[in-house]
Design a protein around this motif. Structure first.
Motif, PDB file in Angstrom:
ATOM      1  N   LYS A   1      -8.941  -1.198   3.617  1.00 43.36           N
ATOM      2  CA  LYS A   1      -7.698  -0.986   4.665  1.00 43.36           C
ATOM      3  C   LYS A   1      -6.380  -0.683   3.578  1.00 43.36           C
ATOM      4  N   HIS A   2      -6.620  -0.804   2.479  1.00 43.46           N
ATOM      5  CA  HIS A   2      -5.774  -0.367   1.494  1.00 43.46           C
ATOM      6  C   HIS A   2      -5.736   1.232   1.215  1.00 43.46           C
ATOM      7  N   VAL A   3      -6.944   1.887   1.184  1.00 39.85           N
ATOM      8  CA  VAL A   3      -6.854   3.249   0.868  1.00 39.85           C
ATOM      9  C   VAL A   3      -6.854   3.958   2.320  1.00 39.85           C
ATOM     10  N   SER A   4      -7.263   3.445   3.480  1.00 41.01           N
ATOM     11  CA  SER A   4      -7.348   4.264   4.756  1.00 41.01           C
ATOM     12  C   SER A   4      -5.763   3.887   5.554  1.00 41.01           C
ATOM     13  N   HIS A   5      -5.279   2.841   5.228  1.00 41.96           N
ATOM     14  CA  HIS A   5      -4.008   2.084   6.073  1.00 41.96           C
ATOM     15  C   HIS A   5      -4.566   2.001   7.466  1.00 41.96           C
ATOM     16  N   ASP A   6      -5.885   1.719   7.593  1.00 41.12           N
ATOM     17  CA  ASP A   6      -6.321   1.448   8.813  1.00 41.12           C
ATOM     18  C   ASP A   6      -6.213  -0.053   8.935  1.00 41.12           C
TER      19      ASP A   6
ATOM     20  N   SER B   1       0.881  -1.120  -0.125  1.00 42.76           N
ATOM     21  CA  SER B   1       0.024  -0.016  -0.130  1.00 42.76           C
ATOM     22  C   SER B   1       0.846   1.266   0.021  1.00 42.76           C
ATOM     23  N   ASN B   2       2.007   1.232   0.731  1.00 36.27           N
ATOM     24  CA  ASN B   2       2.861   2.304   0.714  1.00 36.27           C
ATOM     25  C   ASN B   2       3.411   2.748  -0.591  1.00 36.27           C
ATOM     26  N   SER B   3       3.608   1.459  -1.314  1.00 32.46           N
ATOM     27  CA  SER B   3       4.230   1.636  -2.483  1.00 32.46           C
ATOM     28  C   SER B   3       3.375   2.111  -3.498  1.00 32.46           C
ATOM     29  N   SER B   4       2.028   1.916  -3.614  1.00 32.52           N
ATOM     30  CA  SER B   4       0.954   2.070  -4.215  1.00 32.52           C
ATOM     31  C   SER B   4       0.707   3.646  -4.113  1.00 32.52           C
ATOM     32  N   ASP B   5       0.985   4.288  -2.924  1.00 30.10           N
ATOM     33  CA  ASP B   5       0.867   5.521  -2.506  1.00 30.10           C
ATOM     34  C   ASP B   5       1.932   6.398  -3.159  1.00 30.10           C
ATOM     35  N   ALA B   6       3.071   5.809  -3.126  1.00 32.39           N
ATOM     36  CA  ALA B   6       4.360   6.394  -3.697  1.00 32.39           C
ATOM     37  C   ALA B   6       4.028   6.426  -5.123  1.00 32.39           C
TER      38      ALA B   6
END
Length: 640
Positions: free
Chosen positions: A269-274, A38-43
């Motif tokens: 959980k992917h879009v929120s990091h929750d 998810s962090n990689s996707s955000d980057a």
């Protein structure tokens, strides 16, 4: 400038977090991979967004964006690599060495709550967006090599989770980030995160909808063909191939009937990091003048920065399934900033800017439709879920009463308050109006810092005696709610601590004449401490209280403004005295017998201080107050 290898200490709150994670308070350890992906996707999202106005960040690289997994069973390492925005030296220190800038103090409080078992570790990690550290559940050491887009030099960060990390200059052939997880020895019952099929399963379940290809380099043994074109089974060679593990299907674009609850939850959980499941979600497909798809989520818990000016808005904007921008504040009003999710419209240009969005008619149409759908969705939540939502987000929803005139009535219908009669239950405004006493013309309310303090407030005494219910309001925004609404269902709001309630009994005017001399004396003695002194129509048991006039600020608002430290001028209020109280009767007797007695000034001050105590306001000299109370008690005992 060359950066030499240095060792730095984590901030104290990160050390505590690492201690929690390393000791495996969360049993579902495979989630670490979802967090890293998810962090990689955000980057990658950030790079695509910035490259729209700064194309030079792509460095002439036209290769597809993607995320690559590389497992090395022999070395027991797992790499998660991307060609996204990357990080500079300062960004690594800021993002990896600390909790989010605005959340340190709140994180410390949340950590204390965890230790008292008032919250859970996953909830804590999700609230503060520190999912990267979850990799320490499975790692002896983590190494990051990252090069920011537009920079020539990379940075290497490394830590064993022992309270410190090293950081130094490094080399990386292209922009992006590689996180290498040095895995712990596999224990009994643990999954093997170097195993190809384990990784495939985790990605499929948790990250299938990521919009970039998640690739895995796999080494396979392939038979070598014989000279006659037939296979020779006794000869094999190893070949490295790259497989794409995810479908990359936009979840929000799929029919609702095809999507399982588990898929909805994983996307959240992917879009929120929750780390926790959402409280609820809303999947919208609108066709017509304005066409868009939207998938929006309500979290179970409020984020730590919900009431900060720079609070993050969790909705991302897409056009034709292509990412435009994250944190898109233009799609929803500030009072719905707790929502996470995506909005995708084919009517938007791919290079739309924030400035254009503010005036874009398509965006305005989407916003209007979304607000209506979201408010309807919240209002239709089952009672248990609605109460859970209201406990976390009711205060921010109330902001809409003040700021969104078009939807003010929709929001007002959802408001709930504890009352002087509800025994702790939340009551709607409709229910309050339905329960109003016969002949009651106003909706009475009282604002303060807590329900216990409000329940015992002297301002409620006569109202309670006459059977009139009072709304007890503890959110600072409630002051603006009542002002913005003005009335509800034809009944005007009226503060129980402002103005003259004008509900005096028939015998009171005569009594007020008897006490007029004493009241004038009290006003003269207290001087500029009060705006005035008058007989009270709201007290039944207490001797005194302080009140504001109708158009003045309440005690709570004054206290909040003074707490800002902006030099707010002291607001004078009116002291009301209960002519039926024994203290006033005794004081009247002393005043009539000994009008020059020095004791009278002390009693006048005591009445003022009692009013301060009853509302929880700090007095200038508590020791003098304690002395006066002690002298009164001593005098009373002498007379026994």
């Amino acid at each position: 400038m060359s950066i030499r290898k240095t060792t730095r200490k984590f901030k104290a709150e990160v050390n505590e977090l690492l201690d929690l994670i390393i000791n495996s308070l969360y049993s579902n350890k495979e989630i670490f991979l979802r967090e890293l992906v998810s962090n990689s996707s955000d980057a990658l999202d950030k790079l695509k967004f910035k490259a729209q106005t700064e194309p030079e960040l792509l460095e002439g690289d036209t290769a597809d964006f993607g995320i690559t997994l590389r497992a090395d069973p022999a070395a027991r390492t797992l790499e998660v690599s991307d060609n996204g925005i990357g990080m500079t030296f300062d960004e690594v220190v800021e993002n990896i060495g600390t909790i989010a800038k605005s959340g340190t103090a709140l994180f410390t409080e949340a950590l204390a709550a965890l230790k008292e078992k008032k919250t859970s570790a996953p909830e804590l990690i999700g609230q503060f967006g520190v999912g990267f550290y979850s990799a320490f559940m499975v790692a002896d050491k983590i190494t990051i090599v990252t090069r920011a887009a537009g920079h020539a030099t990379a940075v290497k960060w490394e830590s064993t989770g022992d309270g410190s990390y090293t950081i130094e200059e490094a080399q990386r052939p292209q922009r992006g980030t590689t996180v290498t997880v040095h895995l712990k020895e596999k224990g009994e019952g643990d999954k093997d995160y170097c195993d190809e099929w384990t990784l495939r399963d985790i990605v499929k379940r948790h990250s299938d909808f990521v919009s970039y290809p998640i690739m895995m380099e796999v080494t396979r043994r392939a038979p070598v063909p014989g000279g006659d074109g037939k296979e020779a089974p006794e000869k094999y060679e190893e070949k490295t191939v790259t497989d794409v593990l995810n479908s990359m299907k936009a979840l929000w674009a799929r029919p609702k009937a095809e999507i399982s609850d588990d898929e909805y939850k994983e996307f959240y959980k992917h879009v929120s990091h929750d780390w926790t499941d959402p409280l609820s979600w809303l999947h919208v497909k609108l066709e017509g003048t304005t066409e868009f798809d939207a998938l929006l989520y309500i979290p179970q818990k409020r984020p730590h920065d919900l009431f900060r000016p720079n609070a993050h808005h969790g909705v991302s904007l897409y056009s034709k399934r292509i990412f435009i921008m994250s944190d898109c504040k233009e799609l929803l009003p500030p009072y719905l900033r707790f929502l996470h999710g995506v909005v995708d419209s084919s009517d938007l240009s791919l290079n739309v800017s924030r400035e254009i969005l503010q005036e874009d008619r398509v965006v305005q149409g989407i916003r209007k439709a979304l607000v209506r759908r979201v408010l309807d969705h919240i209002a239709e939540l089952p009672e248990e879920k609605f109460l859970a939502f209201y406990a976390e987000f009711g205060a921010v929803l109330k902001e809409g009463v003040h700021s969104d005139h078009q939807n003010r009535d929709r929001i007002a219908k959802m408001l709930r308050y504890r009352t002087s009669k509800s025994g702790g239950e939340l009551v709607t405004l409709d229910k309050y109006v339905e329960n109003m006493a016969e002949g009651q013309e106003h909706i009475y309310y009282l604002t303060g810092e807590s329900i216990p303090s409000l329940s015992g407030s002297p301002h409620l005494e006569v109202l309670r005696k006459k059977g009139i219910e009072v709304l007890l309001m503890t959110d600072p925004i409630d002051e603006f709610v009542t002002e913005s609404l003005g009335e509800y269902s034809g009944k005007a709001f009226r503060s129980a601590e402002k103005g003259d309630l004008d509900i005096a009994g028939e015998e009171e005017p005569e009594k007020e004449k008897e006490y007029s001399g004493l009241v004038d004396f009290l006003k003269k003695t207290l001087g500029d401490k009060v705006k005035g002194v008058r007989p009270s129509h709201r007290l039944a048991d207490s001797a005194s209280c302080l009140c504001a006039e109708e158009q003045e600020m309440s005690a709570l608002m004054v206290k909040m403004l003074k707490a800002t430290g902006q030099g707010f001028p002291e607001a004078k209020r009116t002291l009301e005295v209960n002519l039926g109280h024994p203290l006033l009767a005794g004081l009247k007797s002393v005043y009539e017998r000994e009008p020059e007695s020095p004791r009278l000034a002390g009693y006048a001050q005591l009445l003022y201080e009692l009013a301060l105590v009853s509302e929880g306001t700090k007095m200038e000299n508590p020791s003098d107050f304690a002395k006066r109370v002690g002298e009164l008690a001593a005098e009373a005992l002498k007379r026994q």
